[in-house]
Design an enzyme around this catalytic site. Sequence first.
Site, mmCIF file in Angstrom:
data_model
loop_
_atom_site.group_PDB
_atom_site.id
_atom_site.type_symbol
_atom_site.label_atom_id
_atom_site.label_comp_id
_atom_site.label_asym_id
_atom_site.label_seq_id
_atom_site.Cartn_x
_atom_site.Cartn_y
_atom_site.Cartn_z
ATOM 1 N N ARG A 18 0.828 -1.211 0.000
ATOM 2 C CA ARG A 18 0.000 0.000 0.000
ATOM 3 C C ARG A 18 0.862 1.261 0.000
ATOM 4 N NH1 ARG A 18 -3.444 -0.398 5.014
ATOM 5 N NH2 ARG A 18 -1.536 -1.393 5.728
ATOM 6 N N ASN A 36 -6.210 -2.806 2.717
ATOM 7 C CA ASN A 36 -6.161 -4.254 2.812
ATOM 8 C C ASN A 36 -7.576 -4.800 2.908
ATOM 9 O OD1 ASN A 36 -3.363 -4.428 2.807
ATOM 10 N ND2 ASN A 36 -3.190 -4.479 5.020
#
Length: 89
Positions: A18, A36
């Site tokens: 990320r 997530n």
Amino acid sequence: MKRVLLTITGKVQGVCFRRYCQSKALEFGLTGFAKNLDNGAVSVLLQGGSAAVDRFILWSNEGSPQSQVDNVLVEEDEADDIYLDFSIL
């Protein structure tokens, strides 16, 4: 403006995926978020210029140095939300 929702599967959690998404999005001038998912995947919403979104999609197939991307599902997103930056959720 192009807006897509990516679902990226493989070894993409616990490998700074990320954070790399955020870095690439900022580099390409894109806004949105990366988060997530409970199933081990990462969801990425992108909005910005068509060429920049396409460049990000190409990058996402490789991912961060420690990740191993198995699949990138690309879906057009037609929501009205406007993002002013790229966030990690």
